[in-house]
Each structure stands twice: as C-alpha cells, then as structure tokens.
Design an enzyme around this catalytic site. Sequence first.
Site, PDB file in Angstrom:
ATOM      1  N   LYS A  47       0.856  -1.185   0.000  1.00  0.00           N
ATOM      2  CA  LYS A  47       0.000   0.000   0.000  1.00  0.00           C
ATOM      3  C   LYS A  47       0.900   1.246   0.000  1.00  0.00           C
ATOM      4  O   LYS A  47       1.861   1.310   0.754  1.00  0.00           O
ATOM      5  CB  LYS A  47      -0.888  -0.032   1.252  1.00  0.00           C
ATOM      6  CG  LYS A  47      -2.181   0.728   1.098  1.00  0.00           C
ATOM      7  CD  LYS A  47      -3.213   0.336   2.135  1.00  0.00           C
ATOM      8  CE  LYS A  47      -4.368   1.324   2.095  1.00  0.00           C
ATOM      9  NZ  LYS A  47      -5.497   0.921   2.914  1.00  0.00           N
ATOM     10  N   GLU A  80     -20.141  -5.056   9.670  1.00  0.00           N
ATOM     11  CA  GLU A  80     -21.034  -4.243  10.481  1.00  0.00           C
ATOM     12  C   GLU A  80     -22.151  -5.088  11.109  1.00  0.00           C
ATOM     13  O   GLU A  80     -22.499  -4.881  12.282  1.00  0.00           O
ATOM     14  CB  GLU A  80     -21.623  -3.114   9.625  1.00  0.00           C
ATOM     15  CG  GLU A  80     -20.610  -2.025   9.237  1.00  0.00           C
ATOM     16  CD  GLU A  80     -19.720  -2.386   8.046  1.00  0.00           C
ATOM     17  OE1 GLU A  80     -19.957  -3.435   7.406  1.00  0.00           O
ATOM     18  OE2 GLU A  80     -18.783  -1.615   7.751  1.00  0.00           O
ATOM     19  N   ARG A  95     -25.698  -1.699   6.597  1.00  0.00           N
ATOM     20  CA  ARG A  95     -25.362  -3.112   6.428  1.00  0.00           C
ATOM     21  C   ARG A  95     -25.889  -3.973   7.589  1.00  0.00           C
ATOM     22  O   ARG A  95     -25.954  -5.187   7.477  1.00  0.00           O
ATOM     23  CB  ARG A  95     -23.828  -3.267   6.407  1.00  0.00           C
ATOM     24  CG  ARG A  95     -23.184  -2.890   5.097  1.00  0.00           C
ATOM     25  CD  ARG A  95     -23.200  -4.065   4.165  1.00  0.00           C
ATOM     26  NE  ARG A  95     -22.745  -3.752   2.830  1.00  0.00           N
ATOM     27  CZ  ARG A  95     -21.510  -3.939   2.386  1.00  0.00           C
ATOM     28  NH1 ARG A  95     -20.574  -4.407   3.195  1.00  0.00           N
ATOM     29  NH2 ARG A  95     -21.199  -3.657   1.147  1.00  0.00           N
TER      30      ARG A  95
HETATM   31  C1  LIG Z   1     -19.176  -1.643   4.366  1.00  0.00           C
HETATM   32  C2  LIG Z   1     -17.983  -0.767   4.480  1.00  0.00           C
HETATM   33  N1  LIG Z   1     -17.435  -0.541   5.695  1.00  0.00           N
HETATM   34  C3  LIG Z   1     -16.360   0.263   5.804  1.00  0.00           C
HETATM   35  C4  LIG Z   1     -15.803   0.852   4.711  1.00  0.00           C
HETATM   36  C5  LIG Z   1     -14.648   1.820   4.864  1.00  0.00           C
HETATM   37  N2  LIG Z   1     -13.465   1.343   4.144  1.00  0.00           N
HETATM   38  C6  LIG Z   1     -13.103   1.835   2.957  1.00  0.00           C
HETATM   39  S1  LIG Z   1     -11.726   1.132   2.356  1.00  0.00           S
HETATM   40  C7  LIG Z   1     -11.569   0.155   3.714  1.00  0.00           C
HETATM   41  C8  LIG Z   1     -10.427  -0.784   3.817  1.00  0.00           C
HETATM   42  C9  LIG Z   1     -10.419  -1.743   2.696  1.00  0.00           C
HETATM   43  O1  LIG Z   1      -9.273  -2.542   2.774  1.00  0.00           O
HETATM   44  P1  LIG Z   1      -8.858  -3.355   1.497  1.00  0.00           P
HETATM   45  O2  LIG Z   1     -10.060  -3.940   0.871  1.00  0.00           O
HETATM   46  O3  LIG Z   1      -7.772  -4.281   1.882  1.00  0.00           O
HETATM   47  O4  LIG Z   1      -8.314  -2.235   0.504  1.00  0.00           O
HETATM   48  P2  LIG Z   1      -6.926  -1.418   0.587  1.00  0.00           P
HETATM   49  O5  LIG Z   1      -7.277  -0.052   1.082  1.00  0.00           O
HETATM   50  O6  LIG Z   1      -5.999  -2.136   1.461  1.00  0.00           O
HETATM   51  O7  LIG Z   1      -6.481  -1.383  -0.837  1.00  0.00           O
HETATM   52  C10 LIG Z   1     -12.599   0.407   4.627  1.00  0.00           C
HETATM   53  C11 LIG Z   1     -12.731  -0.230   5.920  1.00  0.00           C
HETATM   54  C12 LIG Z   1     -16.411   0.600   3.467  1.00  0.00           C
HETATM   55  N3  LIG Z   1     -15.964   1.154   2.333  1.00  0.00           N
HETATM   56  N4  LIG Z   1     -17.476  -0.213   3.384  1.00  0.00           N
END
Ligand SMILES: Cc1ncc(C[n+]2csc(CCOP(=O)(O)OP(=O)(O)O)c2C)c(N)n1
Length: 637
Positions: free
Chosen positions: A281, A367, A395
């Site tokens: 990242k 969630e 959710r």
């Molecule tokens: C249902 C939901 N909960 C929380 C989020 C907030 N959120 C956005 S990106 C993320 C992390 C995602 O991690 P990953 O899929 O590994 O992607 P990376 O940022 O590491 O590329 C979160 C928790 C969201 N988008 N959707």
Amino acid sequence: MSLLDRILTPADLRNLTETELPQVAQDIRDRMVDVISKVGGHFAPGLGVVELTVALHYIFDTPRDRLIWDVGHQGYPHKILTGRNEAFPQIRQKGGPSGFLSRNESEYDVFGAGHAATSISAALGIAAARDLKGEAFEVVAIIGDGALTSGIAYEALNNAGHSDRDIIVILNDNEMSISPNVGAIHKYLTRIVTNPIYNRMRDEVKNIMSRTGAIGDVMQSVAIKMEEMGKTLLTPGILFEELGFRYVGPVDGHDLPALLGTLRNVREWAGPRLVHVITKKGKGFALAEENPVVWHGATPFDKISGEMAKKKGGLPAYTAAFGKGLVELGAAHPEMTVITAAMPSGTGTGAFGDAYPDRYFDVGIAEGHGVTFSAGLATEGIVPVVAIYSTFLQRAYDSIIHDVAIQNLHVVFAMDRAGLVGNDGPTHMGLYDIAYLLAVPNMTVMAPKDGAEMLALLRLAIERADGPHSLRYPRDNVPAVVPALADIPQVEYGTWEVLRRGEGLALLATGTTVLPALEAAQRLEAEGINATVVNCRFIKPIDEATLAWVIERHTALLTIEEGTIVNGFGASLTRHVESARRQHPKLLMDVLGVPDRIFEHATRSEQLAEAGLDAAGIAARARSLAADGVVRAARTA
Ligand SMILES: Cc1ncc(C[n+]2csc(CCOP(=O)(O)OP(=O)(O)O)c2C)c(N)n1
Ligand SMILES: [Mg+2]
C-alpha cells in the site's frame, strides 16, 4: 509527451510493448502524486495497484472483459487509464470524476461501488448473465484483503466456487485495511506469504512430477498421490481450493512481467480462479509506504516534505471530540466497551482502544456481525458503544432489529458521517438513518446540535440502561469548543430545548440544522417574522409536552432535518400534529429535509445549500410558510 499522455483508452495501452509498461506505471504514479498533492483524495490504495491496473487492462480486453473493483477507492489508476486522465484534477469535486466507481461516469466502471465486499457477488451475477445470454467475455473481481473480512465476500465465494462459472477473483493483499487488517483469514494469508516452507515444498512436488514423466507410470501415480497429499498439506491457497477456486499465487504485484505472465495464463483457464497478488500500500511514495494508515486518504500535501494541509478554523471535527469524550467516559464506566468495524481512525475510537485495549473491539469490515456481537455483550451486562458511520450501519439493519431491538438490549449506536458527507458522494451519504431507525421499536433516536450536546447525549445513552439508543453527528467540525465532560450539563431524557421564543411560526430543528435555524430566525426578525426555535434533540421519543406547547402557541410549524425527507423526523411528527388538528384546524405545517434524490459529490456546504438546509435555505422556506398569511394574521390577532 509522456507515454501516459498517449493513452486515451486501454486500447492505446494494449498497443504498447511490454517493455514500455514500467514507464506507463511510473507516469501514472507521478500523475497521482501530482494531482492528489494538490486536491487530496484516496492515495495509498491507488499507488499500491498501479502495476496491477496496468497489467489487467493490458491482458484483458476492457471494456468487453469486465473489471469489477471492490470499494473503488483504489480506482484512480483505472480512471487515469480509462479516459479520465484529463478530468482527474477535478476528482471528488462538483462536476468532476467521482472518488469511487460509478456506472454513470464510464463504461469501464462496470459496477458502482463505495462500500466494501460487493465485487465477487456482482461479478458472479455478471458471469451468470453472460452465460444466460450465451456471450463470451471474462469477468474479473478485484478485492482487497480488508474487504475479505466482510461476510458478503464469503457468501459470494461459497456461491461462485460451487457454480463452476468462469470468473476470476484477484485478491489484492497488502496486509492492510484502512488500519492494519484483523482476523484469522488475515493471519492465514500472512502465513501463505511469509512461510517459505509452503512455497519450497510445493516447488519440490512439482519437480518430482516433471521428473517422473520420464521414469514411468508407477512413479507417476505415486507422484500424483504425492501431489494430492502435497496439495492438501502444502498448497498455500488450500482454503480457496477447497471452496472450488483454482488458486494461483502468491504473485508479486509490483513485478509487471510476473503479473502479465500469470494473468495471461489464468485468462486461458476455465471455472472459478483466484489470483493472490501481494502489493505494498502506498508503493512508490516513501511516506505512504511507511505510514499507509495516514496516507489512505490525503488532504493536499507538500510533495517533498509530505506535510499535509492543516484544517482551518481550529475547532476539532466531531469525530475527534467524540473520541476524546469516549476516553473520558471509559474512565468512569468500566462496563463500557467500544466496537468498530475496521474504522479506528475514521470513527475516532482508536484513542479509546489505546486507553483500554481490552475493552476495544475491531471486528473487521463486518457491520452486521459487529452489531450482533454487541448484542451478545449486552446480554451479559457489558455496555457496547457501536461506532459505525451512518452509511455503513445500513449493512446491519437486520441485526439492529432482530438481535438488539426485539430483545430490547442496551446497545449504544454512535453514527458519524450522518447527513450530507461531501466529496465521498452518493455511496457514503448518511441520509437514511433517521428514517430507518425511527422504524425500529424500542430505539431512542437522538441528534445533538453541537459537540457538547453530543457528549451529553452519549453519556445519557451509556448511563441509561434501558434499550437501544442511537445518536448521529455530521462529517464536520463542531460549531463551538467542547468543554470537559464534567462541565457539560446533563440532558434530561426525552426533552427538547426551546432556544428562542417567538410567535406564530415555530422552527422545529434537529441536529446540525438547529444552529442554522437560529441564524435563519435572526434574519427573519429583520423582516418582522419572530420565529420560535426548538432544538428537537430527541427525534424519538418526541417531547410531547413541548410539542403541545408549540401547537398551542403557534399557527405554523416547520420541521428541519439533515436526512432524507422520506419517513424522517418531519414525517413522523406529522402523525402527532395531525391528531392535534381537531383542536387546531388552521395549523400549518411544512417539512424541510434532504430531497428524495441522489446527491452527487461536492463539498458539504455546496450540498447543504443545494438541499436548502443552510441558514438561507431555511429562512426562505420559513418565509414562504409565513407568507401564507397565517403567521402574520396570528401575530395581529
Ligand atoms: C461496508 C464498508 N465498511 C467500511 C468501509 C470503509 N473502508 C473503505 S476502504 C476500507 C479498507 C479496505 O481494505 P482493502 O479492501 O484491503 O483495501 P486497501 O485499502 O488495502 O487497498 C474500509 C474499511 C467501506 N468502504 N465499506
Ligand atoms: Mg488491503
């Protein structure tokens, strides 16, 4: 002219030689750093998938082949390569490209996203539609390891692995959610990547296989047995294999030749396939690599020093005031716990976790599970404060009703980002929580007018051990300094607050609209309209005594809320007002809220103005209600 300047669509990319692709990747990184340092936006996620994005658009025939990005926050390189490089500097601003994916925006955005873990389900639906129509194209879902903490992803894997359909899942594993990733699957993935024995032994089995080809049938059958055994014992992705996916990996996601080779092979295969890609990242921007949590989303920054622009105004965000209040409350209430769904920094609850690690739970992007987990805590007399953004709590709706409300459990819901959320746009709007929570029996629904009242209501919700309570607050700074908790007066349960006593017209405002309503009342005074302003901090239950006083003393009521106009505070108050109408047949009522349509990304103040919820908009609506003559007549009567 850079290589990137010559790429208007992925077809142009596919006309380049493989040896030119590393330069394209570099150009995309430079472009991202250049633009995001000026306008802000999601940063580290996109930097990590530059090579992966280039390789996907190079190997697959987009848009004929369908790429489905999960969440969409890592989609900036994809946007840059799919005709949106020129508009890229307007990203997340009114009229510019969205910060996530949107079908309205581009045919390359096959499936809109913003919330996590929808990609595999959507991809499977698209693959099923393809098969029904007898068409032939590849369907590729790209999902992060963080999103893989969400149950929906497993429902989709379960369904897809069994289906035997042609579908490719790319697992983009950077070992990070927004914060460090959590959970057993995360540990499993880490073991695959870090345990060299798995990889070495698998290679040896392969070796034996190739040698026995020359030795003879007996040895070959032994080798096949060994491979079977080896597979069970040693194949790194055995979990996915057992779910019906052909697992490939781990592949270095920054090694373009390796990625191209792997994707080229995988493309030729049939059935469900999963490619495990390891990425860093923030790749290519040292500070983001070192601290991907801070650089997940960036405000404008200095490219050299990495210093991000500081917030203007000096007042803290609601998020920060909430986090600080939680820590203070935690000291007085040892029974109190805090639950986050993968958002320790976004919700400001990380501070509570630092102070009381045993009483802090990050459940992952889960969630629904988080709410039911909290219900379990509550049955044992532990008090959970579930801190989930309004939009993500959607959710968990069944968990709220089925697990919390029906059992009348003492769970406190703290919803940040309630209302219009600004640049994140439609997928992240916190416009529905008033409507969906009002419908839940036993639920107390609260909205504070400022930071101090937010903490007073939070304290009340924690101390009042009677059923579920919710409170909502915006993506904004608090309007006034928040005192220490001990200096904040108690709020009596169920009471409204009359902030201004006028005649004829009453403004019944909730949450963020209370202070703008006061300002509107001041503007109206100059025009001879003397409005009452009530802070309706309890949306449910309503303050019946104060409402009776309002109805008795006024001839026109305007309700105001920063939530959808449909089934919100105003709609629910209509019921009460209607039953008083027999005694007050001339009573006028109007309802002001967010219009029932999709609000695109813009700044929060632009959206508030568009919805008519700033002081000017409230004054205009109140003026037209007063112009119906009733108020003035009442004033002269
Ligand atoms: C249902 C939901 N909960 C929380 C989020 C907030 N959120 C956005 S990106 C993320 C992390 C995602 O991690 P990953 O899929 O590994 O992607 P990376 O940022 O590491 O590329 C979160 C928790 C969201 N988008 N959707
Ligand atoms: Mg990740």
